[in-house]
Design a protein around this motif. Structure first.
Motif, PDB file in Angstrom:
ATOM      1  N   UNK A   1       0.821  -1.209   0.000  1.00  0.00           N
ATOM      2  CA  UNK A   1       0.000   0.000   0.000  1.00  0.00           C
ATOM      3  C   UNK A   1       0.857   1.262   0.000  1.00  0.00           C
ATOM      4  N   UNK A   2       0.543   2.170  -0.900  1.00  0.00           N
ATOM      5  CA  UNK A   2       1.147   3.504  -0.855  1.00  0.00           C
ATOM      6  C   UNK A   2       0.401   4.374   0.141  1.00  0.00           C
ATOM      7  N   UNK A   3      -0.902   4.191   0.196  1.00  0.00           N
ATOM      8  CA  UNK A   3      -1.748   4.925   1.135  1.00  0.00           C
ATOM      9  C   UNK A   3      -2.515   3.917   1.973  1.00  0.00           C
TER      10      UNK A   3
ATOM     11  N   UNK B   1      -1.661  -6.096  -7.544  1.00  0.00           N
ATOM     12  CA  UNK B   1      -2.637  -5.264  -6.845  1.00  0.00           C
ATOM     13  C   UNK B   1      -2.516  -5.480  -5.339  1.00  0.00           C
ATOM     14  N   UNK B   2      -3.058  -4.551  -4.576  1.00  0.00           N
ATOM     15  CA  UNK B   2      -3.048  -4.689  -3.123  1.00  0.00           C
ATOM     16  C   UNK B   2      -4.377  -4.167  -2.590  1.00  0.00           C
ATOM     17  N   UNK B   3      -4.973  -4.907  -1.674  1.00  0.00           N
ATOM     18  CA  UNK B   3      -6.271  -4.531  -1.129  1.00  0.00           C
ATOM     19  C   UNK B   3      -6.135  -3.412  -0.112  1.00  0.00           C
TER      20      UNK B   3
ATOM     21  N   UNK C   1      -5.587   3.855  -8.166  1.00  0.00           N
ATOM     22  CA  UNK C   1      -4.388   4.369  -7.500  1.00  0.00           C
ATOM     23  C   UNK C   1      -3.230   3.383  -7.634  1.00  0.00           C
ATOM     24  N   UNK C   2      -2.032   3.895  -7.680  1.00  0.00           N
ATOM     25  CA  UNK C   2      -0.823   3.094  -7.878  1.00  0.00           C
ATOM     26  C   UNK C   2      -0.227   2.668  -6.539  1.00  0.00           C
ATOM     27  N   UNK C   3       0.026   1.363  -6.341  1.00  0.00           N
ATOM     28  CA  UNK C   3       0.676   0.935  -5.101  1.00  0.00           C
ATOM     29  C   UNK C   3       2.168   1.262  -5.119  1.00  0.00           C
ATOM     30  N   UNK C   4       2.811   1.095  -3.978  1.00  0.00           N
ATOM     31  CA  UNK C   4       4.269   1.044  -3.965  1.00  0.00           C
ATOM     32  C   UNK C   4       4.691  -0.276  -4.605  1.00  0.00           C
ATOM     33  N   UNK C   5       5.630  -0.213  -5.546  1.00  0.00           N
ATOM     34  CA  UNK C   5       6.184  -1.411  -6.158  1.00  0.00           C
ATOM     35  C   UNK C   5       7.691  -1.410  -5.963  1.00  0.00           C
TER      36      UNK C   5
ATOM     37  N   UNK D   1      10.456   3.101 -11.615  1.00  0.00           N
ATOM     38  CA  UNK D   1      10.330   3.360 -10.183  1.00  0.00           C
ATOM     39  C   UNK D   1       9.002   4.066  -9.898  1.00  0.00           C
ATOM     40  N   UNK D   2       8.236   3.513  -8.964  1.00  0.00           N
ATOM     41  CA  UNK D   2       6.939   4.088  -8.624  1.00  0.00           C
ATOM     42  C   UNK D   2       7.088   5.167  -7.556  1.00  0.00           C
ATOM     43  N   UNK D   3       6.185   6.154  -7.619  1.00  0.00           N
ATOM     44  CA  UNK D   3       6.155   7.279  -6.674  1.00  0.00           C
ATOM     45  C   UNK D   3       7.535   7.919  -6.568  1.00  0.00           C
ATOM     46  N   UNK D   4       8.122   8.163  -7.750  1.00  0.00           N
ATOM     47  CA  UNK D   4       9.468   8.739  -7.812  1.00  0.00           C
ATOM     48  C   UNK D   4       9.583   9.615  -9.052  1.00  0.00           C
ATOM     49  N   UNK D   5      10.364  10.686  -8.939  1.00  0.00           N
ATOM     50  CA  UNK D   5      10.578  11.596 -10.067  1.00  0.00           C
ATOM     51  C   UNK D   5      11.778  11.173 -10.899  1.00  0.00           C
ATOM     52  N   UNK D   6      12.651  10.323 -10.332  1.00  0.00           N
ATOM     53  CA  UNK D   6      13.827   9.828 -11.050  1.00  0.00           C
ATOM     54  C   UNK D   6      13.968   8.335 -10.790  1.00  0.00           C
TER      55      UNK D   6
END
Length: 271
Positions: free
Chosen positions: A74-76, A113-115, A206-210, A259-264
């Motif tokens: 989960x990212x959130x 996916x993540x619940x 929504x995108x999870x952390x991967x 890379x997820x949730x990242x600008x680089x």
């Protein structure tokens, strides 16, 4: 089996993120062509895209790639989140500035996916836009598995395609041959936020952390893809902030990190 939203509805969806409300039932998860936000930006794809005009009128009759299934978390907290890793032909940017996109798409890949409760689920699938997306029940998938996908015309210019998905870790293989009318206009290697249809609404999940997604051994027309930095696609949200970013190509130009949730995202050496 995933049920695809009818194409006319899917393409009309506003490029916004959907966060299903607590307790809402998810009825379908599906994939769709690129939502372009100009050159090198998208509201649903991150990775690399090659187009026939960008490649000097080259048409695509085969695409392949390998990856390790990333771990999803989960990212959130308390939010159900969705991601898809795949290769395909069609659906992407035809030209380098992405002023023209393609509406056909034949693709295969894995779901991560993540619940809302933090339970991850993994599966393999194939899809022929605008038809139904189909789960591959004969190939099990878990985080850390090495996946290989190859999609190619059985006979050149026949529009009869063979889709092969292999879990090289478990040894399980899926293959099928099917007719599909493709423009042959684009090829891509993608990390996607798919469309979620649920009781609380329809939109891009929504995108999870991967864990870092490494796509390698990318091929187009049975040759190394020769990826270029100008072919990158960064996934951004409706406010323009980055959600997933590909690295520069590796030194043999057939792979990259995402890379997820990242600008680089740092590149990897040749492999």
């Amino acid at each position: 089996m995933r049920r695809l939203v009818p194409l006319a509805v899917t393409l009309a969806l506003a490029p916004v993120m959907l966060a299903p409300s607590a307790g809402a039932a998810v009825q379908a998860v599906s994939h769709r062509p690129l939502i372009s936000v100009g050159a090198n930006k998208s509201n649903n794809w991150s990775g690399y895209n090659q187009g026939t005009l960008e490649q000097g009128s080259k048409l695509f009759n085969e695409v392949a790639g390998d990856w390790t299934v990333p771990t999803a978390t989960n990212h959130k907290a308390g939010e159900a989140e969705y991601s898809s890793t795949w290769v395909g032909i069609g659906g992407g940017c035809v030209d380098a500035t992405c002023t023209t996109t393609d509406s056909t798409l034949i693709q295969a890949g894995t779901e991560q996916d993540v619940s809302a409760q933090g339970v991850a689920s993994y599966s393999a699938w194939w899809e022929l836009i605008p038809a139904t997306s189909v789960t591959i029940s004969t190939v099990g998938v878990k985080a850390g598995d090495h996946i290989h996908v190859d999609i190619g015309e059985a006979v050149a210019n026949s529009n009869v395609w063979t889709i092969t998905l292999k879990n090289l870790t478990s040894g399980q293989t899926f293959t099928m041959t099917t007719p599909y009318s493709s423009t042959h206009a684009t090829a891509e290697w993608i990390e996607e936020t798919p469309v979620v249809v649920g009781t609380s609404g329809t939109g891009i999940g929504p995108l999870p952390n991967l864990s870092t997604v490494n796509i390698d051994l990318a091929k187009a027309n049975n040759a190394p893809a020769g990826l270029k930095a100008s072919e990158e696609l960064q996934l951004i949200n409706s406010g323009g902030s980055p959600l997933a970013t590909p690295s520069a190509p590796d030194t043999d130009t057939d792979g990259f990190n995402d890379c997820t949730h990242a600008a680089t995202c740092s590149a990897v050496p040749a492999s």
